[in-house]
Design an enzyme around this catalytic site. Structure first.
Site, PDB file in Angstrom:
ATOM      1  N   THR A 146       0.811  -1.214   0.000  1.00  0.00           N
ATOM      2  CA  THR A 146       0.000   0.000   0.000  1.00  0.00           C
ATOM      3  C   THR A 146       0.852   1.275   0.000  1.00  0.00           C
ATOM      4  OG1 THR A 146      -1.524   1.257   1.410  1.00  0.00           O
ATOM      5  CG2 THR A 146      -0.120  -0.300   2.540  1.00  0.00           C
ATOM      6  N   ASP A 147       0.291   2.341  -0.529  1.00  0.00           N
ATOM      7  CA  ASP A 147       0.967   3.644  -0.482  1.00  0.00           C
ATOM      8  C   ASP A 147       1.137   4.128   0.958  1.00  0.00           C
ATOM      9  OD1 ASP A 147      -1.723   4.270   0.042  1.00  0.00           O
ATOM     10  OD2 ASP A 147      -1.924   5.720  -1.600  1.00  0.00           O
ATOM     11  N   GLU A 148       0.323   3.566   1.876  1.00  0.00           N
ATOM     12  CA  GLU A 148       0.369   4.047   3.268  1.00  0.00           C
ATOM     13  C   GLU A 148       1.704   3.763   3.943  1.00  0.00           C
ATOM     14  OE1 GLU A 148      -3.022   3.510   5.694  1.00  0.00           O
ATOM     15  OE2 GLU A 148      -4.423   3.812   4.054  1.00  0.00           O
ATOM     16  N   TYR A 178      -1.867  -0.380  11.056  1.00  0.00           N
ATOM     17  CA  TYR A 178      -2.062  -1.077   9.772  1.00  0.00           C
ATOM     18  C   TYR A 178      -0.868  -0.851   8.851  1.00  0.00           C
ATOM     19  CZ  TYR A 178      -3.388  -1.523   4.862  1.00  0.00           C
ATOM     20  OH  TYR A 178      -3.380  -1.817   3.513  1.00  0.00           O
ATOM     21  N   LYS A 189       1.979  -3.444   7.369  1.00  0.00           N
ATOM     22  CA  LYS A 189       2.234  -3.670   5.937  1.00  0.00           C
ATOM     23  C   LYS A 189       3.707  -3.384   5.625  1.00  0.00           C
ATOM     24  CE  LYS A 189      -0.258  -4.659   3.101  1.00  0.00           C
ATOM     25  NZ  LYS A 189      -0.681  -6.004   2.608  1.00  0.00           N
TER      26      LYS A 189
HETATM   27  P1  NAD Z   1      -9.996  -7.135   2.289  1.00  0.00           P
HETATM   28  O1  NAD Z   1     -10.012  -6.841   3.740  1.00  0.00           O
HETATM   29  O2  NAD Z   1     -11.217  -6.906   1.475  1.00  0.00           O
HETATM   30  O3  NAD Z   1      -9.556  -8.657   2.046  1.00  0.00           O
HETATM   31  C1  NAD Z   1      -8.576  -9.297   2.794  1.00  0.00           C
HETATM   32  C2  NAD Z   1      -8.746 -10.791   2.585  1.00  0.00           C
HETATM   33  O4  NAD Z   1      -7.718 -11.469   3.323  1.00  0.00           O
HETATM   34  C3  NAD Z   1     -10.082 -11.349   3.087  1.00  0.00           C
HETATM   35  O5  NAD Z   1     -10.635 -12.233   2.150  1.00  0.00           O
HETATM   36  C4  NAD Z   1      -9.714 -12.083   4.384  1.00  0.00           C
HETATM   37  O6  NAD Z   1     -10.575 -13.166   4.671  1.00  0.00           O
HETATM   38  C5  NAD Z   1      -8.295 -12.540   4.042  1.00  0.00           C
HETATM   39  N1  NAD Z   1      -7.478 -12.792   5.241  1.00  0.00           N
HETATM   40  C6  NAD Z   1      -7.295 -11.964   6.305  1.00  0.00           C
HETATM   41  N2  NAD Z   1      -6.489 -12.545   7.202  1.00  0.00           N
HETATM   42  C7  NAD Z   1      -6.142 -13.756   6.704  1.00  0.00           C
HETATM   43  C8  NAD Z   1      -5.329 -14.804   7.166  1.00  0.00           C
HETATM   44  N3  NAD Z   1      -4.686 -14.730   8.347  1.00  0.00           N
HETATM   45  N4  NAD Z   1      -5.182 -15.897   6.393  1.00  0.00           N
HETATM   46  C9  NAD Z   1      -5.832 -15.999   5.203  1.00  0.00           C
HETATM   47  N5  NAD Z   1      -6.617 -15.023   4.721  1.00  0.00           N
HETATM   48  C10 NAD Z   1      -6.778 -13.922   5.456  1.00  0.00           C
HETATM   49  O7  NAD Z   1      -8.777  -6.303   1.718  1.00  0.00           O
HETATM   50  P2  NAD Z   1      -8.577  -5.596   0.300  1.00  0.00           P
HETATM   51  O8  NAD Z   1      -9.061  -4.209   0.398  1.00  0.00           O
HETATM   52  O9  NAD Z   1      -9.069  -6.491  -0.768  1.00  0.00           O
HETATM   53  O10 NAD Z   1      -6.985  -5.531   0.273  1.00  0.00           O
HETATM   54  C11 NAD Z   1      -6.226  -6.632  -0.234  1.00  0.00           C
HETATM   55  C12 NAD Z   1      -4.747  -6.332  -0.088  1.00  0.00           C
HETATM   56  O11 NAD Z   1      -4.432  -5.148  -0.796  1.00  0.00           O
HETATM   57  C13 NAD Z   1      -4.302  -6.088   1.353  1.00  0.00           C
HETATM   58  O12 NAD Z   1      -3.023  -6.676   1.510  1.00  0.00           O
HETATM   59  C14 NAD Z   1      -4.205  -4.578   1.466  1.00  0.00           C
HETATM   60  O13 NAD Z   1      -3.237  -4.211   2.416  1.00  0.00           O
HETATM   61  C15 NAD Z   1      -3.785  -4.211   0.061  1.00  0.00           C
HETATM   62  N6  NAD Z   1      -4.195  -2.877  -0.395  1.00  0.00           N
HETATM   63  C16 NAD Z   1      -5.500  -2.506  -0.320  1.00  0.00           C
HETATM   64  C17 NAD Z   1      -5.892  -1.266  -0.824  1.00  0.00           C
HETATM   65  C18 NAD Z   1      -7.326  -0.794  -0.764  1.00  0.00           C
HETATM   66  O14 NAD Z   1      -7.576   0.369  -1.050  1.00  0.00           O
HETATM   67  N7  NAD Z   1      -8.292  -1.625  -0.415  1.00  0.00           N
HETATM   68  C19 NAD Z   1      -4.927  -0.416  -1.398  1.00  0.00           C
HETATM   69  C20 NAD Z   1      -3.581  -0.842  -1.444  1.00  0.00           C
HETATM   70  C21 NAD Z   1      -3.234  -2.081  -0.955  1.00  0.00           C
HETATM   71  O1  DAU Z   2      -4.191   4.030   0.572  1.00  0.00           O
HETATM   72  C1  DAU Z   2      -4.394   2.656   0.463  1.00  0.00           C
HETATM   73  C2  DAU Z   2      -5.224   2.190   1.623  1.00  0.00           C
HETATM   74  O2  DAU Z   2      -6.551   2.637   1.370  1.00  0.00           O
HETATM   75  C3  DAU Z   2      -5.207   0.678   1.828  1.00  0.00           C
HETATM   76  O3  DAU Z   2      -3.918   0.261   2.122  1.00  0.00           O
HETATM   77  C4  DAU Z   2      -6.171   0.268   2.936  1.00  0.00           C
HETATM   78  O4  DAU Z   2      -6.247  -1.155   3.033  1.00  0.00           O
HETATM   79  C5  DAU Z   2      -7.550   0.809   2.612  1.00  0.00           C
HETATM   80  O5  DAU Z   2      -8.439   0.540   3.696  1.00  0.00           O
HETATM   81  C6  DAU Z   2      -7.498   2.313   2.364  1.00  0.00           C
HETATM   82  O6  DAU Z   2      -7.165   3.020   3.582  1.00  0.00           O
HETATM   83  P1  DAU Z   2      -7.862   4.418   3.958  1.00  0.00           P
HETATM   84  O7  DAU Z   2      -7.784   4.606   5.407  1.00  0.00           O
HETATM   85  O8  DAU Z   2      -7.353   5.512   3.089  1.00  0.00           O
HETATM   86  O9  DAU Z   2      -9.376   4.072   3.482  1.00  0.00           O
HETATM   87  P2  DAU Z   2     -10.790   4.383   4.157  1.00  0.00           P
HETATM   88  O10 DAU Z   2     -11.833   4.034   3.149  1.00  0.00           O
HETATM   89  O11 DAU Z   2     -10.918   3.803   5.518  1.00  0.00           O
HETATM   90  O12 DAU Z   2     -10.754   5.960   4.319  1.00  0.00           O
HETATM   91  C7  DAU Z   2     -10.592   6.805   3.200  1.00  0.00           C
HETATM   92  C8  DAU Z   2     -10.588   8.230   3.708  1.00  0.00           C
HETATM   93  O13 DAU Z   2     -11.886   8.539   4.193  1.00  0.00           O
HETATM   94  C9  DAU Z   2      -9.644   8.446   4.873  1.00  0.00           C
HETATM   95  O14 DAU Z   2      -9.078   9.754   4.762  1.00  0.00           O
HETATM   96  C10 DAU Z   2     -10.538   8.378   6.092  1.00  0.00           C
HETATM   97  C11 DAU Z   2     -11.851   8.930   5.575  1.00  0.00           C
HETATM   98  N1  DAU Z   2     -13.081   8.371   6.208  1.00  0.00           N
HETATM   99  C12 DAU Z   2     -13.200   7.026   6.316  1.00  0.00           C
HETATM  100  C13 DAU Z   2     -14.308   6.461   6.913  1.00  0.00           C
HETATM  101  C14 DAU Z   2     -14.449   4.971   7.052  1.00  0.00           C
HETATM  102  C15 DAU Z   2     -14.073   9.227   6.654  1.00  0.00           C
HETATM  103  O15 DAU Z   2     -13.969  10.463   6.530  1.00  0.00           O
HETATM  104  N2  DAU Z   2     -15.178   8.671   7.228  1.00  0.00           N
HETATM  105  C16 DAU Z   2     -15.331   7.337   7.391  1.00  0.00           C
HETATM  106  O16 DAU Z   2     -16.377   6.898   7.988  1.00  0.00           O
END
Ligand code: NAD
Ligand code: DAU
Length: 333
Positions: A121-123, A145, A149
């Site tokens: 992730t960019d985070e 988190y 990562k």
């Molecule tokens: P998600 O939470 O929707 O999915 C995570 C999946 O991992 C789920 O299916 C869960 O059951 C599985 N999981 C969790 N713990 C586990 C374990 N111990 N063993 C086996 N499976 C397990 O997440 P997502 O949003 O689809 O993100 C997927 C990946 O991409 C993550 O690694 C996250 O850090 C990364 N990522 C997400 C975003 C985003 O914006 N959602 C952006 C950048 C990177």
């Molecule tokens: O940047 C990549 C990341 O994006 C991934 O690595 C994470 O897995 C994914 O969850 C996401 O993280 P964020 O914290 O950026 O996503 P989230 O949707 O939780 O929040 C997006 C923005 O919105 C953040 O600035 C927080 C804000 N927010 C979020 C929630 C849930 C609100 O203002 N209100 C809310 O209720």
């Protein structure tokens, strides 16, 4: 080609499995997923079942991982605890899955002598006021988190450095699209707007995210898996950078909600102000993001409107209690 996709029943993992099987008609996939609150077997509906094996199990379980990886040519690791807010309340699971789980997968891929692609992730770079992070920017994670990562990423790099392992890291900006759990801003806003519930916006709502349609991220992963150089990191940023409040207003317009439902609430602890990634290295492999935010958000709102069968079970389960505890009010029935 047979892939082990860890976390393939989650939001991005399931999008990846479906599209990977579509564009590679001879490929097979084994999904290994623990099915936490965020993972669902039905997320894989529409994927070619004849070429898909599903193993319910934990990436921290050495034996389960050893069984699942047999016969695979590469691993792609999506498995993680992924929600920043939950990591602030209880960091332990994040460290166990995102760090230790990554280590178990790495050991198994090393034993098997296969490529490991780590989804990150960019985070991990922290917040940036101006400009964009490149792959050589220092890691400076802010939340439990993102620190977990970053820990996973550092293990991947160390396994490359120490054992010469064929490993890669992709770091993406905020993904959105169908099947994202409603704990995250975009699906939360869509479902609250469809139900007339208040929309909780943290702080002043001016935090900036770089939005990437999940299918675009998955095409980048396919390119990096096939063309990426071992040991390298690839950033994958979305085409549009927007403050949260603009995202919320765009959704309210599309979902027919009123801006009067916006409720500014207490800010997230340690909230990163802005993320921004330069994707030029990944673009050098021939990848381009194809879905602008305007199109992707319209498709996403439409998908949630058309698929209550997907989100109704979530809104009536664990998420109900999570929402009440976190936001201090119940979601609509
Ligand atoms: P998600 O939470 O929707 O999915 C995570 C999946 O991992 C789920 O299916 C869960 O059951 C599985 N999981 C969790 N713990 C586990 C374990 N111990 N063993 C086996 N499976 C397990 O997440 P997502 O949003 O689809 O993100 C997927 C990946 O991409 C993550 O690694 C996250 O850090 C990364 N990522 C997400 C975003 C985003 O914006 N959602 C952006 C950048 C990177
Ligand atoms: O940047 C990549 C990341 O994006 C991934 O690595 C994470 O897995 C994914 O969850 C996401 O993280 P964020 O914290 O950026 O996503 P989230 O949707 O939780 O929040 C997006 C923005 O919105 C953040 O600035 C927080 C804000 N927010 C979020 C929630 C849930 C609100 O203002 N209100 C809310 O209720």
């Amino acid at each position: 080609m047979k892939l082990l996709v860890a976390g393939g029943a989650g939001f991005i993992g399931s999008t990846f499995v479906r599209t990977f099987l579509e564009v590679n008609p001879d490929a097979r996939v084994t999904v290994l997923d623990k099915l936490t609150y965020a993972g669902r077997r039905e997320n894989l509906e529409g994927a070619d079942e004849a070429r898909l094996e599903f193993v319910e199990g934990d990436i921290r379980d050495v034996e389960v991982v050893a069984g699942a990886i047999e016969g695979c040519d590469a691993t792609v690791n999506f498995a993680a605890e992924s929600h920043v807010d939950r990591s602030i309340d209880s960091p332990g699971e994040f460290i166990e899955t995102d760090v230790f789980g990554t280590y178990v997968l790495l050991e198994a891929a090393r034993d098997a002598g296969i490529r490991h692609l780590q989804v990150s992730t960019d985070e991990v770079y922290g917040s940036i006021e101006e400009g964009s992070f490149t792959e050589t920017s220092p890691l400076d994670p802010s939340s439990p988190y993102s620190a977990s990562k970053a820990g996973g990423d550092l293990l991947v790099s160390a396994f490359r450095h120490t054992y010469g392992m064929d490993s890669l890291i992709v770091r993406a900006s905020n993904n959105y699209g169908p099947r994202q759990h409603p704990e995250k801003l975009i699906p939360l806003t869509i479902l609250n707007a469809l139900h007339g519930d208040p929309i909780p916006v943290y702080g002043d709502g001016m935090q900036v995210r770089n939005w990437l349609f999940a299918e675009d991220f998955c095409s980048a992963i396919r390119v990096v898996l096939a063309e990426g150089e071992a040991g390298e990191v690839y950033n994958v940023g979305g085409p549009d950078e927007l403050p949260n409040i603009d995202v919320v207003k765009a959704i309210l317009r599309l979902a027919g909600g009123s801006e009067d439902t916006i409720e500014y609430v207490e800010d997230r602890l340690g909230h990163d102000r802005r993320y921004s990634l330069s994707s030029s290295k990944t673009e050098g492999l021939g990848w381009r993001a194809e879905v602008p935010f305007e199109e992707g958000i319209a498709r996403t709102v439409e998908w949630y409107r058309d698929n209550p069968g997907w989100w109704e079970p979530i809104r009536s389960g664990e998420y109900r209690e999570y929402y009440l505890a976190k936001y201090g009010r119940a979601i609509a029935d």
